[in-house]
Scaffold this active site. Structure first.
Site, short mmCIF file in Angstrom:
data_model
loop_
_atom_site.label_atom_id
_atom_site.label_comp_id
_atom_site.label_asym_id
_atom_site.label_seq_id
_atom_site.Cartn_x
_atom_site.Cartn_y
_atom_site.Cartn_z
N HIS A 54 39.22 -2.89 17.27
CA HIS A 54 37.78 -3.79 16.91
C HIS A 54 37.96 -5.08 17.05
CE1 HIS A 54 34.55 -0.37 16.88
NE2 HIS A 54 35.77 0.45 17.15
N HIS B 76 6.74 8.76 8.40
CA HIS B 76 7.61 9.15 7.92
C HIS B 76 8.71 9.29 7.43
CE1 HIS B 76 4.50 8.54 3.89
NE2 HIS B 76 3.76 8.21 5.24
N HIS C 26 -7.14 -0.51 2.73
CA HIS C 26 -6.75 0.69 3.58
C HIS C 26 -7.49 1.56 2.59
CE1 HIS C 26 -4.42 4.68 4.03
NE2 HIS C 26 -4.22 4.63 5.10
N ARG D 182 0.63 -0.93 -0.12
CA ARG D 182 -0.03 -0.13 0.07
C ARG D 182 0.60 1.62 -0.08
NH1 ARG D 182 -0.76 4.41 2.78
NH2 ARG D 182 -0.37 3.96 4.65
N GLU D 183 1.65 1.51 0.68
CA GLU D 183 2.75 2.28 1.48
C GLU D 183 3.13 2.17 -0.14
OE1 GLU D 183 2.07 5.88 3.06
OE2 GLU D 183 3.85 6.56 2.00
#
Ligand code: HCA
Ligand code: CU
Length: 398
Positions: A308, A195, A72, A12-13
């Site tokens: 590291h 968003h 939606h 959808r989005e």
């Protein structure tokens, strides 16, 4: 709380992403991949958007997926009537409540919004479906307006109310405050939608959960309108840190990279469908998993500095909050640089099946560093330095 439910909105989005064109087969592929990954909800484009969108909605509902299928729609009876006929498990309803959208988009006042919302919610519920009511542009809406709509829809039994940061303006603190306030006003679940315009989409989602939200809208790689929304993978990373056992038991995390690659490929090449070659050449964009993506970025589990590398070789948790093996990925200790240290080189020497004393490895490391000061090194370059050094040692011994 890691028991958040992502409402997965890639279909959808995500279809609002500039480069997305999803044909039926593509939508089915994405829906199945999300279902395999283990999301509880899949949200689809409104069946009122186009005839093909409506048919695709029906097709996906018939796949028999474990996930609940939602669609939606605008807060309007015409849309709601089409939605309930598609076979979906629920309907997500939305209407703009900020003055920006009331004046420039639909032109309706709050009385109309409340009246229509109640009508639509009661209708969807009468069909035995789940219903969510959301206000678009919630963070630029009047608080009193918002709370009065939400409490009105809560009273008529809406399953969830939604808060949407449509323009990406909200900060984590504002999100926390609004969700906390809303939590005190409604009984129902709270869904949220963020968003990414100002880079806060994951942080905002997490703050919403801390304040009592239950659902977060996501899309794969965050694709959506403009630069998109909270990405599924990033939210997962955040949730793993909060409650690893739960997230591992609930989601098929080894599928994450596959789902992301699938969607990246689809949105890379979809824009050529039916268009001329010249259009395609000028408009097509290659979409990749971002280099710094949580979990799946190419260097998300690469360790470089000597300090590291030494610690990570001793114990992975020293510099890793996520475990690459949870996602079917592997850790990489970078050693082809001037920042490397003898522990990293020692580990490489062992990988190459050579044997050296620690003192010898330290000398060899000096050679690697000297060369790395002159030019960038590839793995092969370092391997050659190590092999040559080792050969000299054996020659010296004979
Ligand atoms: C949009 C709508 C929406 C809806 C969010 C929701 C938004 O503007 O395209 O239903 O909660 O961002 O407001 O995606
Ligand atoms: Cu949106």
């Amino acid at each position: 709380d890691a028991s958040v439910l992502p409402v997965e909105s890639t279909l959808r989005e995500g279809e609002q992403f500039a480069n997305a064109f999803f044909d039926t087969e593509t939508k089915v592929k994405i829906a199945k991949a999300l279902d395999d990954f283990g999301v509880d909800y899949i949200e689809l484009t409104s069946p009122a958007a186009s005839e093909q969108s409506r048919k695709d909605c029906e097709t996906i509902c018939k796949l028999g997926l474990k996930a609940k299928i939602l669609t939606h729609v605008r807060c309007h009876m015409d849309d709601a009537r089409i939605a309930v006929e598609t076979g979906v498990d629920g309907v997500d309803v939305v209407i703009g409540t900020s003055s920006h959208l009331r004046e420039h988009s639909h032109g309706k006042d709050m009385t109309y919004i409340i009246k229509t919302a109640i009508q639509v919610i009661e209708f969807v519920k009468s069909k035995g479906l789940e219903v969510r009511f959301s206000s678009e542009d919630s963070f630029r809406s009047d608080l009193v307006d918002l709370l009065s709509v939400y409490s009105a829809v809560d009273k008529v039994g809406v399953n969830r109310v939604g808060i949407a940061d449509t323009v990406g303006c909200a900060s984590p603190r504002q999100v926390f405050d609004l969700v906390r306030t809303l939590r005190g006003v409604v009984q129902c679940d709270i869904e949220t939608h963020f968003h990414e315009d100002t880079g806060c989409a994951i942080a905002n989602a997490f703050c919403a959960l801390e304040a009592g939200a239950t659902h977060v809208d996501t899309s794969v790689l965050g694709i959506g309108e403009r630069n998109g929304i909270t990405p599924l993978g990033g939210l997962i990373a955040r949730m793993v840190v909060a409650d690893r056992d739960y997230v591992l038991s609930k989601y098929n995390l080894r599928k994450l990279k596959e789902v992301e690659s699938l969607v990246a490929d689809i949105v890379s090449f979809s824009s050529c469908g039916g268009l001329s070659m010249s259009w395609w050449l000028t408009n097509s964009v290659q979409i990749n998993i971002p280099f710094n993506n949580p979990i799946t970025g190419f260097c998300a589990f690469t360790h470089k500095a000597g300090i590291h590398a030494k610690a990570i070789l001793n114990s992975a948790s020293s510099y890793e909050i996520l475990k690459p093996e949870d996602y079917g990925l592997s850790r990489y200790v970078h050693f082809a640089s001037r920042l490397t240290g003898w522990n990293a080189i020692k580990s490489r020497v062992e990988q190459l099946g050579l044997s050296m004393t620690d003192a010898q490895v330290k000398l060899c490391t000096q050679k690697v560093k000297a060369m790395a000061d002159v030019r960038p090194l590839a793995i092969d370059d370092v391997d050659s330095v190590i092999r040559a050094f080792h050969l000299d040692l054996t020659a010296a011994e004979e």
